[in-house]
Scaffold this motif. Sequence first.
Motif, mmCIF file in Angstrom:
data_model
loop_
_atom_site.group_PDB
_atom_site.id
_atom_site.type_symbol
_atom_site.label_atom_id
_atom_site.label_comp_id
_atom_site.label_asym_id
_atom_site.label_seq_id
_atom_site.Cartn_x
_atom_site.Cartn_y
_atom_site.Cartn_z
ATOM 1 N N GLN A 34 0.775 -1.167 -0.140
ATOM 2 C CA GLN A 34 0.006 -0.125 0.054
ATOM 3 C C GLN A 34 0.601 1.103 -0.056
ATOM 4 O OE1 GLN A 34 -2.823 0.274 3.048
ATOM 5 N NE2 GLN A 34 -3.330 2.439 2.861
ATOM 6 N N LEU A 35 1.892 1.294 0.816
ATOM 7 C CA LEU A 35 2.669 2.554 0.873
ATOM 8 C C LEU A 35 3.426 2.647 -0.612
ATOM 9 C CD1 LEU A 35 4.552 1.753 4.136
ATOM 10 C CD2 LEU A 35 2.872 3.571 3.750
ATOM 11 N N ALA A 36 3.873 1.528 -1.164
ATOM 12 C CA ALA A 36 4.479 1.555 -2.390
ATOM 13 C C ALA A 36 3.314 2.443 -3.389
ATOM 14 C CB ALA A 36 4.849 0.223 -3.144
ATOM 15 N N ARG A 37 2.374 1.927 -3.511
ATOM 16 C CA ARG A 37 1.196 2.299 -4.374
ATOM 17 C C ARG A 37 1.061 4.056 -4.032
ATOM 18 N NH1 ARG A 37 -1.850 -1.745 -3.246
ATOM 19 N NH2 ARG A 37 -3.385 -0.512 -1.705
ATOM 20 N N GLU A 38 1.078 4.228 -2.747
ATOM 21 C CA GLU A 38 0.694 5.985 -2.423
ATOM 22 C C GLU A 38 1.984 6.662 -2.746
ATOM 23 O OE1 GLU A 38 -0.317 5.491 1.693
ATOM 24 O OE2 GLU A 38 -2.208 4.653 1.455
ATOM 25 N N THR A 39 3.108 5.937 -2.690
ATOM 26 C CA THR A 39 4.224 6.990 -3.112
ATOM 27 C C THR A 39 4.657 6.772 -4.653
ATOM 28 O OG1 THR A 39 5.570 5.006 -2.190
ATOM 29 C CG2 THR A 39 4.829 6.758 -0.500
ATOM 30 N N GLY A 40 4.037 6.087 -5.297
ATOM 31 C CA GLY A 40 4.390 5.538 -6.742
ATOM 32 C C GLY A 40 5.689 4.989 -6.799
ATOM 33 N N LEU A 41 6.104 4.416 -5.982
ATOM 34 C CA LEU A 41 7.394 3.664 -5.841
ATOM 35 C C LEU A 41 7.239 2.011 -6.311
ATOM 36 C CD1 LEU A 41 9.317 4.694 -2.739
ATOM 37 C CD2 LEU A 41 9.571 5.695 -4.832
ATOM 38 N N ALA A 42 8.319 1.440 -6.822
ATOM 39 C CA ALA A 42 8.086 -0.024 -7.182
ATOM 40 C C ALA A 42 8.063 -0.758 -6.109
ATOM 41 C CB ALA A 42 9.372 -0.397 -7.957
ATOM 42 N N PRO A 43 7.461 -1.956 -5.828
ATOM 43 C CA PRO A 43 7.008 -2.476 -4.602
ATOM 44 C C PRO A 43 8.672 -3.030 -3.962
ATOM 45 C CG PRO A 43 5.584 -3.298 -6.034
ATOM 46 C CD PRO A 43 6.336 -2.513 -6.624
ATOM 47 N N ALA A 44 9.431 -3.520 -4.671
ATOM 48 C CA ALA A 44 10.759 -3.880 -4.363
ATOM 49 C C ALA A 44 11.666 -2.795 -3.686
ATOM 50 C CB ALA A 44 11.472 -4.527 -5.418
ATOM 51 N N THR A 45 11.564 -1.471 -4.331
ATOM 52 C CA THR A 45 12.285 -0.339 -4.025
ATOM 53 C C THR A 45 11.592 0.138 -2.569
ATOM 54 O OG1 THR A 45 12.582 0.647 -6.128
ATOM 55 C CG2 THR A 45 12.570 2.147 -4.326
ATOM 56 N N ALA A 46 10.409 0.037 -2.345
ATOM 57 C CA ALA A 46 9.836 0.413 -1.088
ATOM 58 C C ALA A 46 10.161 -0.512 -0.179
ATOM 59 C CB ALA A 46 8.118 0.512 -1.317
ATOM 60 N N TYR A 47 10.131 -1.862 -0.457
ATOM 61 C CA TYR A 47 10.476 -2.638 0.664
ATOM 62 C C TYR A 47 11.907 -2.665 1.003
ATOM 63 C CZ TYR A 47 11.598 -7.195 2.890
ATOM 64 O OH TYR A 47 12.171 -8.157 3.726
ATOM 65 N N LEU A 49 13.714 0.234 1.102
ATOM 66 C CA LEU A 49 13.879 1.329 1.822
ATOM 67 C C LEU A 49 13.217 1.296 3.204
ATOM 68 C CD1 LEU A 49 13.112 4.061 -0.919
ATOM 69 C CD2 LEU A 49 15.216 3.858 0.277
ATOM 70 N N LEU A 50 12.024 0.613 3.258
ATOM 71 C CA LEU A 50 11.410 0.395 4.582
ATOM 72 C C LEU A 50 12.153 -0.401 5.472
ATOM 73 C CD1 LEU A 50 7.777 -0.117 3.257
ATOM 74 C CD2 LEU A 50 8.487 1.646 4.736
ATOM 75 N N ARG A 51 12.936 -1.551 4.875
ATOM 76 C CA ARG A 51 13.791 -2.360 5.591
ATOM 77 C C ARG A 51 15.097 -1.586 6.290
ATOM 78 N NH1 ARG A 51 16.342 -7.487 2.605
ATOM 79 N NH2 ARG A 51 17.359 -5.552 1.702
ATOM 80 N N THR A 52 15.484 -0.547 5.392
ATOM 81 C CA THR A 52 16.528 0.207 5.919
ATOM 82 C C THR A 52 16.239 1.059 7.110
ATOM 83 O OG1 THR A 52 17.764 0.032 3.911
ATOM 84 C CG2 THR A 52 18.383 1.900 5.481
ATOM 85 N N LEU A 53 14.925 1.699 6.724
ATOM 86 C CA LEU A 53 14.345 2.744 7.807
ATOM 87 C C LEU A 53 14.089 1.975 9.146
ATOM 88 C CD1 LEU A 53 11.949 4.542 5.410
ATOM 89 C CD2 LEU A 53 13.895 5.508 6.669
ATOM 90 N N ALA A 54 13.606 0.707 8.876
ATOM 91 C CA ALA A 54 13.286 -0.091 10.188
ATOM 92 C C ALA A 54 14.501 -0.426 11.097
ATOM 93 C CB ALA A 54 12.477 -1.251 9.741
ATOM 94 N N HIS A 55 15.505 -0.614 10.128
ATOM 95 C CA HIS A 55 16.887 -0.993 10.871
ATOM 96 C C HIS A 55 17.627 -0.054 11.771
ATOM 97 C CE1 HIS A 55 21.196 -1.333 10.849
ATOM 98 N NE2 HIS A 55 20.980 -2.705 10.966
ATOM 99 N N ASP A 56 17.169 1.123 11.017
ATOM 100 C CA ASP A 56 17.787 2.439 11.687
ATOM 101 C C ASP A 56 16.665 2.916 12.841
ATOM 102 O OD1 ASP A 56 20.087 2.132 10.502
ATOM 103 O OD2 ASP A 56 19.613 3.559 9.018
ATOM 104 N N GLY A 57 15.514 2.499 13.098
ATOM 105 C CA GLY A 57 14.548 2.929 13.911
ATOM 106 C C GLY A 57 13.729 4.107 13.332
ATOM 107 N N TYR A 58 13.747 4.442 12.349
ATOM 108 C CA TYR A 58 12.775 5.482 11.601
ATOM 109 C C TYR A 58 11.336 4.848 11.550
ATOM 110 C CZ TYR A 58 16.905 8.477 11.494
ATOM 111 O OH TYR A 58 18.134 8.901 11.684
ATOM 112 N N VAL A 59 11.352 3.790 11.182
ATOM 113 C CA VAL A 59 9.799 2.999 10.899
ATOM 114 C C VAL A 59 9.953 1.781 11.753
ATOM 115 C CG1 VAL A 59 9.208 4.097 8.736
ATOM 116 C CG2 VAL A 59 10.533 1.622 8.913
ATOM 117 N N ARG A 60 8.720 1.092 12.205
ATOM 118 C CA ARG A 60 8.941 -0.203 12.981
ATOM 119 C C ARG A 60 7.856 -1.052 12.282
ATOM 120 N NH1 ARG A 60 5.704 -1.755 17.426
ATOM 121 N NH2 ARG A 60 5.154 0.616 17.696
ATOM 122 N N LYS A 61 8.260 -2.163 12.038
ATOM 123 C CA LYS A 61 7.351 -3.164 11.267
ATOM 124 C C LYS A 61 6.524 -4.025 12.455
ATOM 125 C CE LYS A 61 7.348 -6.703 7.791
ATOM 126 N NZ LYS A 61 8.019 -7.706 6.922
#
Length: 252
Positions: A34-47, A49-61
């Motif tokens: 859903q986040l990929a759709r809303e931002t216009g990013l390819a699902p793989a790119t969104a995933y 980036l989200l994994r990196t942001l989660a690793h650094d604590g900026y988002v949480r899964k």
Amino acid sequence: MGAREGPTLITSVQRAFRLMEAVGAHEGGAPAKQLARETGLAPATAYHLLRTLAHDGYVRKLEDGSFVLGERLGSLHTVSRTQALLSRVRPMLGSLRDDLSAAAYLTFYEDGEIRVAEIVDGPRAPRAELWVGFEDAGHATALGKCVLRELDDEARQEYLSRHSLADLTPRTVTHREELLRRLDAVSDAPAVTDLEEYSLGVVCVAVPVYRGDTLGSLGISLRADRSSRIGEASVRLLTAANRVTRGLSLTI
């Protein structure tokens, strides 16, 4: 003539911020697709980036695979708020420096430590050489003693139980009972002084300030041969401290 070039932008950084904005728009979180759709990013790119942001604590899964904003953003918000408050009172410290031809200092008592939040100095008002960190020299500085004076007995004793009274100059008070006696002796005085107790050749004077419920101190340093100006500086500090406290207490 060629077209004017624009600034060099890092696309991956822009994408990461877009993702965080999208995550923040969903109070209960949202899945990567859903986040990929809303931002216009390819699902793989969104995933990725989200994994990196989660690793650094900026988002949480979450367990269901949705993403929410992480705790790291909360700390950034706190830092940002503090920076905004300091930018609001920095001109007041600059005015104090210019009026007294002395470096101005602002500290806060946070997490049980006395920490310098801001120093405003200049060519004609050099700062004192901070050869020992303020966290380890609260007993020897006007700024630190000002905070200790304002603490209640329990908080003061707790602080002193964690900090040795290091011998920084021949004038430093290194016995707890004597330090407490001196603090109590000036409990009704408008300002607290450091007469070459932290550094030889330097005298300081400080008064309390508050950021909401957070205690702090506002002070200036002078060469020892200008110690006759301490009385004048104390009066000016009290006026400045009232303005600084008001500036720090306004809601941002």
